[in-house]
Design a protein around this motif. Structure first.
Motif, short mmCIF file in Angstrom:
data_model
loop_
_atom_site.label_atom_id
_atom_site.label_comp_id
_atom_site.label_asym_id
_atom_site.label_seq_id
_atom_site.Cartn_x
_atom_site.Cartn_y
_atom_site.Cartn_z
N CYS A 30 0.90 -1.00 0.11
CA CYS A 30 -0.02 -0.07 -0.05
C CYS A 30 0.92 1.27 0.03
O CYS A 30 1.96 1.19 0.49
N MET A 31 0.40 2.39 -0.47
CA MET A 31 0.91 3.57 -0.48
C MET A 31 0.89 4.23 0.93
O MET A 31 0.00 3.77 1.53
N ALA A 32 1.62 5.03 1.28
CA ALA A 32 1.66 5.74 2.58
C ALA A 32 0.38 6.51 2.65
O ALA A 32 0.06 7.04 1.56
N PRO A 33 -0.30 6.43 3.87
CA PRO A 33 -1.63 7.08 3.81
C PRO A 33 -1.56 8.57 3.67
O PRO A 33 -0.64 9.27 4.34
N LYS A 34 -2.49 9.07 2.94
CA LYS A 34 -2.60 10.63 2.90
C LYS A 34 -3.44 11.13 4.13
O LYS A 34 -4.23 10.20 4.70
N PRO A 35 -3.62 12.20 4.36
CA PRO A 35 -4.37 12.78 5.44
C PRO A 35 -6.00 12.38 5.23
O PRO A 35 -6.05 12.24 4.08
N ALA A 36 -6.78 12.02 5.84
CA ALA A 36 -7.95 11.70 5.51
C ALA A 36 -8.81 12.46 4.67
O ALA A 36 -9.61 12.17 3.97
N ASN A 37 -8.57 13.76 4.99
CA ASN A 37 -9.42 14.94 4.24
C ASN A 37 -9.19 14.79 2.82
O ASN A 37 -9.72 15.22 1.98
N VAL A 38 -7.66 14.36 2.58
CA VAL A 38 -7.16 14.46 1.16
C VAL A 38 -7.72 12.84 0.60
O VAL A 38 -8.02 12.90 -0.54
N ARG A 39 -7.27 11.80 1.43
CA ARG A 39 -7.41 10.42 1.22
C ARG A 39 -9.26 10.49 0.88
O ARG A 39 -9.52 9.53 -0.13
N MET A 40 -9.92 11.31 1.28
CA MET A 40 -11.39 11.01 0.91
C MET A 40 -11.56 11.14 -0.50
O MET A 40 -12.62 10.39 -1.13
N ASN A 41 -10.78 11.87 -1.22
CA ASN A 41 -11.05 12.08 -2.82
C ASN A 41 -11.10 11.01 -3.40
O ASN A 41 -11.47 10.75 -4.75
N ASP A 42 -10.23 10.02 -3.06
CA ASP A 42 -9.90 8.76 -3.69
C ASP A 42 -10.96 7.73 -3.61
O ASP A 42 -10.92 6.47 -4.15
N LEU A 136 -10.17 15.95 10.87
CA LEU A 136 -9.81 16.31 9.55
C LEU A 136 -10.81 16.40 8.41
O LEU A 136 -11.08 17.52 7.66
N LEU A 137 -11.59 15.26 8.53
CA LEU A 137 -12.73 15.09 7.72
C LEU A 137 -13.58 16.07 7.77
O LEU A 137 -14.43 17.05 6.91
N THR A 138 -13.97 16.51 9.21
CA THR A 138 -15.17 17.47 9.45
C THR A 138 -15.05 18.84 9.23
O THR A 138 -15.73 19.65 9.16
N GLU A 139 -13.55 19.07 9.33
CA GLU A 139 -13.05 20.48 8.94
C GLU A 139 -13.30 20.63 7.51
O GLU A 139 -13.40 21.93 7.07
N THR A 140 -13.36 19.49 6.64
CA THR A 140 -13.16 19.86 5.17
C THR A 140 -14.88 19.99 5.04
O THR A 140 -15.36 20.53 3.99
N THR A 141 -15.44 18.77 5.48
CA THR A 141 -17.07 18.33 5.02
C THR A 141 -17.78 18.09 6.00
O THR A 141 -17.25 17.23 6.99
N LYS A 142 -18.78 18.82 6.32
CA LYS A 142 -19.77 18.62 7.42
C LYS A 142 -20.38 17.07 7.30
O LYS A 142 -21.15 17.05 5.98
N PRO A 143 -20.26 16.33 8.22
CA PRO A 143 -21.15 15.09 7.85
C PRO A 143 -22.49 14.84 8.23
O PRO A 143 -23.10 15.75 8.79
N LYS A 144 -22.99 13.98 7.37
CA LYS A 144 -24.58 13.75 7.57
C LYS A 144 -24.42 12.56 8.67
O LYS A 144 -24.05 11.50 8.59
N CYS A 145 -25.03 12.97 9.71
CA CYS A 145 -24.99 12.14 10.89
C CYS A 145 -26.69 11.74 11.33
O CYS A 145 -27.41 12.31 11.11
N TYR A 146 -26.97 10.43 11.79
CA TYR A 146 -28.06 10.09 12.02
C TYR A 146 -28.54 10.02 13.53
O TYR A 146 -29.81 10.20 13.62
#
Length: 182
Positions: A30-42, A136-146
């Motif tokens: 595996c490639m080294a992990p990117k930050p979650a907010n960047v990895r999300m795009n993949d 990191l994810l939440t700083e970029t995109t507000k999540p939809k929570c149930y």
């Protein structure tokens, strides 16, 4: 005559070594992990969910399982309240596994038929180790929570009458202070 025997023996050893599979050919890389907010795009979907069912996939040669998740929050993808995600079980093919009853931050790919899959190269994490990724994810995109916001996040909507919407965000310094401190 001695050098001829050396060449024959050396040639046999080299030829035989090419017939033996090497561990590097079998290993997942595996490639080294990117930050979650960047990895999300993949990925087609990124969500926090609890495993409610584990089903081995059918077929004699199947080396995969399908996991059903009850989704708590999603940052990407239309996964709904429950989602099924398949994963290979062999470590050599970058397989991964999830424990029934445990909560994970999952990065899943979506194929053309709409099915989700993931692997160890997605760098999925159990909730206990996912706080920084969730932030990191939440700083970029507000999540939809149930049901509720995941640990480390706060619901930014003040609700007076149920049912209440949930909009999670990273707490600011002023939101973590008690009312008397403001």
């Amino acid at each position: 005559m001695g050098s001829f025997r050396f060449l024959v023996v050396s040639g046999f050893a080299v030829g035989a070594s090419m017939l033996v599979p090497t561990r590097s050919a079998e290993a997942c890389r595996c490639m080294a992990p990117k930050p979650a907010n960047v990895r999300m795009n993949d990925f087609g979907a990124v969500f926090l969910g609890t495993v409610t069912a584990v089903q081995p996939d059918a077929g004699k040669l199947a080396q995969s399982k399908t996991y059903t998740f009850k989704v708590n929050c999603s940052w990407k993808g239309d996964v709904g309240r429950t989602v099924r995600v398949s994963a290979r079980t062999s470590g050599a093919s970058c397989g991964t596994s999830f424990e029934k009853g445990a909560t994970y931050l999952v990065f899943a790919s979506k194929d053309d038929s709409g099915k989700f899959s993931t692997s160890s190269c997605a760098w999925n994490k159990k909730l206990a180790g996912a706080a920084e990724d969730i932030k990191l994810l939440t700083e970029t995109t507000k999540p939809k929570c149930y049901d509720r916001c995941p640990p480390g996040l706060t619901n930014t909507i003040r609700c007076i009458k149920a049912p209440c919407p949930i909009l999670c965000s990273v707490p600011t310094e002023s939101s973590t202070q008690k009312p008397a401190e403001r």
